[in-house]
Motif scaffolding. Structure first.
Motif, PDB file in Angstrom:
ATOM      1  N   SER A 267      -0.613  -7.349  -1.157  1.00 33.49           N
ATOM      2  CA  SER A 267      -1.348  -6.089  -0.853  1.00 33.49           C
ATOM      3  C   SER A 267      -0.621  -4.983  -0.973  1.00 33.49           C
ATOM      4  CB  SER A 267      -1.851  -6.294   0.563  1.00 33.49           C
ATOM      5  OG  SER A 267      -0.909  -6.579   1.570  1.00 33.49           O
ATOM      6  N   SER A 268      -1.236  -3.725  -1.199  1.00 33.98           N
ATOM      7  CA  SER A 268      -0.671  -2.337  -1.447  1.00 33.98           C
ATOM      8  C   SER A 268      -1.573  -1.413  -1.156  1.00 33.98           C
ATOM      9  CB  SER A 268       0.005  -2.277  -2.691  1.00 33.98           C
ATOM     10  OG  SER A 268       0.796  -1.103  -2.866  1.00 33.98           O
ATOM     11  N   LEU A 269      -1.134  -0.243  -0.639  1.00 33.17           N
ATOM     12  CA  LEU A 269      -1.854   0.885  -0.538  1.00 33.17           C
ATOM     13  C   LEU A 269      -2.032   1.586  -1.764  1.00 33.17           C
ATOM     14  CD1 LEU A 269      -0.805   2.289   2.848  1.00 33.17           C
ATOM     15  CD2 LEU A 269      -2.838   0.854   2.160  1.00 33.17           C
ATOM     16  N   ARG A 270      -2.978   2.638  -2.137  1.00 32.57           N
ATOM     17  CA  ARG A 270      -2.915   3.361  -3.251  1.00 32.57           C
ATOM     18  C   ARG A 270      -2.091   4.587  -3.129  1.00 32.57           C
ATOM     19  NH1 ARG A 270      -9.573   3.483  -4.660  1.00 32.57           N
ATOM     20  NH2 ARG A 270      -9.320   0.986  -5.170  1.00 32.57           N
ATOM     21  N   ILE A 271      -0.907   4.439  -3.806  1.00 35.46           N
ATOM     22  CA  ILE A 271       0.427   5.622  -3.623  1.00 35.46           C
ATOM     23  C   ILE A 271      -0.147   6.822  -4.084  1.00 35.46           C
ATOM     24  CG2 ILE A 271       2.742   5.617  -3.903  1.00 35.46           C
ATOM     25  CD1 ILE A 271       1.909   3.432  -2.281  1.00 35.46           C
ATOM     26  N   ARG A 272      -0.902   6.933  -5.138  1.00 32.86           N
ATOM     27  CA  ARG A 272      -1.026   8.346  -5.839  1.00 32.86           C
ATOM     28  C   ARG A 272      -2.183   9.074  -5.332  1.00 32.86           C
ATOM     29  NH1 ARG A 272       3.896   9.057  -7.390  1.00 32.86           N
ATOM     30  NH2 ARG A 272       4.824   7.298  -8.514  1.00 32.86           N
ATOM     31  N   ASP A 273      -2.777   8.323  -4.196  1.00 35.74           N
ATOM     32  CA  ASP A 273      -4.033   8.829  -3.722  1.00 35.74           C
ATOM     33  C   ASP A 273      -3.494   9.882  -2.201  1.00 35.74           C
ATOM     34  OD1 ASP A 273      -6.447   9.594  -2.395  1.00 35.74           O
ATOM     35  OD2 ASP A 273      -7.448   7.948  -3.444  1.00 35.74           O
ATOM     36  N   GLU A 274      -4.149  10.934  -2.362  1.00 34.76           N
ATOM     37  CA  GLU A 274      -3.496  11.565  -1.208  1.00 34.76           C
ATOM     38  C   GLU A 274      -4.261  11.207   0.024  1.00 34.76           C
ATOM     39  OE1 GLU A 274      -1.216  14.126  -0.292  1.00 34.76           O
ATOM     40  OE2 GLU A 274      -0.512  13.536  -2.215  1.00 34.76           O
ATOM     41  N   ARG A 275      -5.375  10.600   0.113  1.00 32.75           N
ATOM     42  CA  ARG A 275      -6.082  10.169   1.086  1.00 32.75           C
ATOM     43  C   ARG A 275      -5.095   9.014   2.233  1.00 32.75           C
ATOM     44  NH1 ARG A 275     -11.691   8.216  -1.389  1.00 32.75           N
ATOM     45  NH2 ARG A 275     -10.197   7.591  -3.057  1.00 32.75           N
ATOM     46  N   THR A 276      -4.407   8.351   1.039  1.00 31.89           N
ATOM     47  CA  THR A 276      -3.615   7.397   1.757  1.00 31.89           C
ATOM     48  C   THR A 276      -2.523   8.182   2.679  1.00 31.89           C
ATOM     49  OG1 THR A 276      -3.419   5.743  -0.177  1.00 31.89           O
ATOM     50  CG2 THR A 276      -1.538   5.766   1.281  1.00 31.89           C
ATOM     51  N   TYR A 277      -1.995   9.241   2.312  1.00 30.54           N
ATOM     52  CA  TYR A 277      -0.930   9.803   3.433  1.00 30.54           C
ATOM     53  C   TYR A 277      -1.797  10.587   4.432  1.00 30.54           C
ATOM     54  CZ  TYR A 277       2.000   8.702  -0.555  1.00 30.54           C
ATOM     55  OH  TYR A 277       2.566   8.133  -1.761  1.00 30.54           O
ATOM     56  N   GLU A 278      -3.096  11.193   4.164  1.00 32.09           N
ATOM     57  CA  GLU A 278      -3.919  11.361   5.486  1.00 32.09           C
ATOM     58  C   GLU A 278      -4.050  10.331   6.217  1.00 32.09           C
ATOM     59  OE1 GLU A 278      -7.559  12.907   3.584  1.00 32.09           O
ATOM     60  OE2 GLU A 278      -6.784  14.503   2.703  1.00 32.09           O
ATOM     61  N   PHE A 279      -4.182   8.845   6.021  1.00 34.80           N
ATOM     62  CA  PHE A 279      -4.321   8.061   6.709  1.00 34.80           C
ATOM     63  C   PHE A 279      -3.168   7.755   7.462  1.00 34.80           C
ATOM     64  CE2 PHE A 279      -3.198   3.279   7.172  1.00 34.80           C
ATOM     65  CZ  PHE A 279      -4.460   2.903   7.927  1.00 34.80           C
ATOM     66  N   VAL A 280      -1.815   7.829   6.816  1.00 35.42           N
ATOM     67  CA  VAL A 280      -0.592   7.464   7.516  1.00 35.42           C
ATOM     68  C   VAL A 280      -0.316   8.481   8.425  1.00 35.42           C
ATOM     69  CG1 VAL A 280       1.892   7.375   6.896  1.00 35.42           C
ATOM     70  CG2 VAL A 280       0.121   6.220   5.215  1.00 35.42           C
ATOM     71  N   ALA A 281      -0.618   9.703   8.113  1.00 35.07           N
ATOM     72  CA  ALA A 281      -0.416  10.823   9.097  1.00 35.07           C
ATOM     73  C   ALA A 281      -1.311  10.494  10.189  1.00 35.07           C
ATOM     74  CB  ALA A 281      -0.664  11.913   8.461  1.00 35.07           C
ATOM     75  N   ASP A 282      -2.378  10.150  10.144  1.00 35.34           N
ATOM     76  CA  ASP A 282      -3.257   9.973  11.212  1.00 35.34           C
ATOM     77  C   ASP A 282      -2.929   8.783  11.994  1.00 35.34           C
ATOM     78  OD1 ASP A 282      -5.068  11.963  10.358  1.00 35.34           O
ATOM     79  OD2 ASP A 282      -6.704  10.543   9.697  1.00 35.34           O
ATOM     80  N   VAL A 283      -2.695   7.582  11.637  1.00 32.66           N
ATOM     81  CA  VAL A 283      -2.399   6.426  12.543  1.00 32.66           C
ATOM     82  C   VAL A 283      -0.844   6.707  13.204  1.00 32.66           C
ATOM     83  CG1 VAL A 283      -3.889   4.871  11.388  1.00 32.66           C
ATOM     84  CG2 VAL A 283      -1.426   5.104  10.662  1.00 32.66           C
ATOM     85  N   LEU A 284       0.098   6.988  12.248  1.00 29.14           N
ATOM     86  CA  LEU A 284       1.419   7.237  12.813  1.00 29.14           C
ATOM     87  C   LEU A 284       1.399   8.681  13.946  1.00 29.14           C
ATOM     88  CD1 LEU A 284       3.785   6.838   9.866  1.00 29.14           C
ATOM     89  CD2 LEU A 284       3.120   5.189  11.396  1.00 29.14           C
ATOM     90  N   GLY A 285       0.705   9.660  13.821  1.00 25.60           N
ATOM     91  CA  GLY A 285       0.422  10.450  14.723  1.00 25.60           C
ATOM     92  C   GLY A 285      -0.061   9.925  16.022  1.00 25.60           C
TER      93      GLY A 285
END
Length: 502
Positions: A267-285
């Motif tokens: 499994s992997s996330l879509r590394i080149r998609d900015e929505r991935t980093y929005e997700f990471v920022a949301d859950v880690l925040g």
């Protein structure tokens, strides 16, 4: 007989003199929370209820000035005294006292002793995987009690993996609505509400344990794709993954379909998609706001479905996000391959006692960056490894079964060349739950091997009693205490277990 003290204190002096007798009129004084904790363990061990008095038989106190988490314990015929340099030190002194309680000829007593003690490493962790098989709050509480009794002070919760997402997120509600109901083998899943998680954090803190939560990224993220398929890559199938499915059973992973197997790395996330980093920022925040401790673990292991360049870009950004939240990033050692990882990132090494495949070089990278490492060598402190070849629980990929003796016979500073005492933040024993379903399974797999990890974490490396021969005798003497605490330990044939009244 050697006193059943585990982990071995720094300095132990026993006297050929009368010890202290515990009787129904025994009294205790000291801070309220410490009094209550000692009274509970004495009650469970002996049935005696300690009462409070100003001029008490057992005196608990805190005197600042010593090393963090240190204590001194004194026992003679007239009294017992435990003095901690801080509240944690006092708590650990009480755990030592509990191990000293003996039952002989109808009486409960504590032998005369002078103990001065302090930990070797500041980070002494246990990891509980609640993703492969979900563990209810009551089980986590019980695991905390067991670990704290051996002077562990960190609880690493592996909250997410391919098989399930286990923590409520207001910003991403579909994680628990769609991706929390299953476990390995089709067993029921589950998740913690925010109130549950806060309760775990509070319960741990009362026992001087800090919760280190892990959201495993960018691999081990199939459950994320079940909830939010727009940020997940399709499963990447390899011969290794097919072999794992053939060995352990289950179906091939399919995009957006809950996964119940044991294979990893697809499994992997879509590394080149900015929505991935929005997700990471949301859950880690959200996780950072719920977690008072200093660390956020973001995984980084076995990202076999992510190209090396994409992996590096992701881990660089993810560690920066953690730092911006005011937390220290913690990753598995694979992230040591990344050039621009945040300098504060702590690496957790899960390779073998004798490193293979360049794992040691990745671990050294964290030290060169000015940070430190946590050692979790899988063939010594992975508590989910089978203790014997014929055991009905556990796996064997970490160099075959891990006996109690093998769990004990390793030295942290000898694992990775170039990484010495000051470079090691601490030790962590990991309990993955692919084959482990409930507290009875946890107990049987963790005990007694978790005691070996406790000694590696706490005790000085040298000393006449810091040996396998002495350790197995000391652990054997803990059987009555463990029975009284309800710990369903594995009565390993390697240990001479003490018989008698629990």
């Amino acid at each position: 007989m050697t006193a059943p003290l585990v982990p071995l204190p720094a300095v132990v002096q026993t006297a050929d003199a009368a010890g202290f007798h515990l009787v129904p009129t025994t009294t205790v004084s000291g801070p309220g929370d410490a009094r209550a904790a000692l009274a509970e363990v004495v009650r469970r061990r002996t049935g005696i209820t300690l009462t409070t008095a100003s001029d008490a038989d057992i005196v608990l106190d805190i005197e600042p000035g010593g090393a963090p988490e240190s204590y001194r314990l004194r026992v003679d015929a007239a009294s017992v005294s435990i003095v901690g340099a801080d509240a944690a030190g006092l708590f650990y002194g009480m755990q030592t006292l509990a191990q000293l309680i003996t039952h002989d000829t109808g009486d409960w007593s504590i032998p005369a002793a002078r103990i001065d003690d302090a930990p070797r490493f500041g980070y002494r962790g246990v990891m509980l995987d609640v993703a492969r098989h979900f563990q209810p709050v009551a089980t986590v509480f019980a695991f905390i009690d067991r670990a704290a009794s051996l002077k562990f002070n960190m609880l690493h919760l592996h909250l997410t993996d391919d098989q399930g997402w286990r923590l409520q997120m207001d910003s991403r509600p579909l994680l628990t609505e769609r991706a929390s109901s299953t476990s390995v083998g089709g067993d029921a899943g589950g998740f913690y509400t925010k109130a549950d998680y806060r309760a775990i954090v509070e319960y741990a803190a009362e026992r001087h344990m800090t919760v280190v939560p892990e959201v495993d990224l960018p691999g081990h993220t199939h459950a994320v794709g079940v909830a939010y398929p727009d940020i997940a890559e399709p499963p990447v199938m390899t011969d290794e993954i097919r072999d794992a499915i053939a060995q352990f059973g289950g179906e091939d992973p399919r995009a957006a379909v809950p996964y119940e197997g044991l294979a990893v790395g697809f499994s992997s996330l879509r590394i080149r998609d900015e929505r991935t980093y929005e997700f990471v920022a949301d859950v880690l925040g959200e996780l950072a706001a719920l977690t008072p401790g200093p660390y956020l673990h973001i995984g980084g292991d076995e990202a076999l479905g992510t190209a090396a360049g994409d992996y590096a870009d992701f881990m660089e950004r993810a560690t920066q996000i953690v730092d911006a939240l005011g937390k220290t990033p913690l990753t598995w050692h694979e992230a040591g391959a990344v050039d621009d990882l945040h300098d504060a990132t702590v690496g957790q090494y899960w390779g073998f006692v004798s490193p293979t495949d360049g794992m040691d070089e990745r671990a050294r990278r964290f030290v060169r960056n000015g940070s430190r490492v946590i050692l979790s060598p899988a063939d010594a402190v992975y508590l989910d490894m089978k203790p014997t070849a014929d055991a009905d629980l556990g796996l064997t990929w970490a160099n075959g079964p891990t006996s109690v003796e093998r769990a004990y016979r390793w030295e942290p500073t000898a694992v990775i060349d170039g990484i010495g005492e000051d470079d090691i933040l601490g030790i962590e024993a990991a309990l993955w739950t692919e084959t482990i379903r409930d507290l009875a399974d946890l107990d049987r797999m963790a005990f007694p091997r978790i005691a070996a990890a406790a000694e590696a974490s706490w005790s000085p490396r040298d000393g006449a009693d810091r040996t396998w021969t002495c350790f197995r005798e000391r652990v054997g003497g803990l059987a009555p205490l463990w029975h009284s605490l309800g710990i369903g330990f594995d009565e390993s044939a390697e240990i001479p277990w003490q018989k008698g009244r629990p």
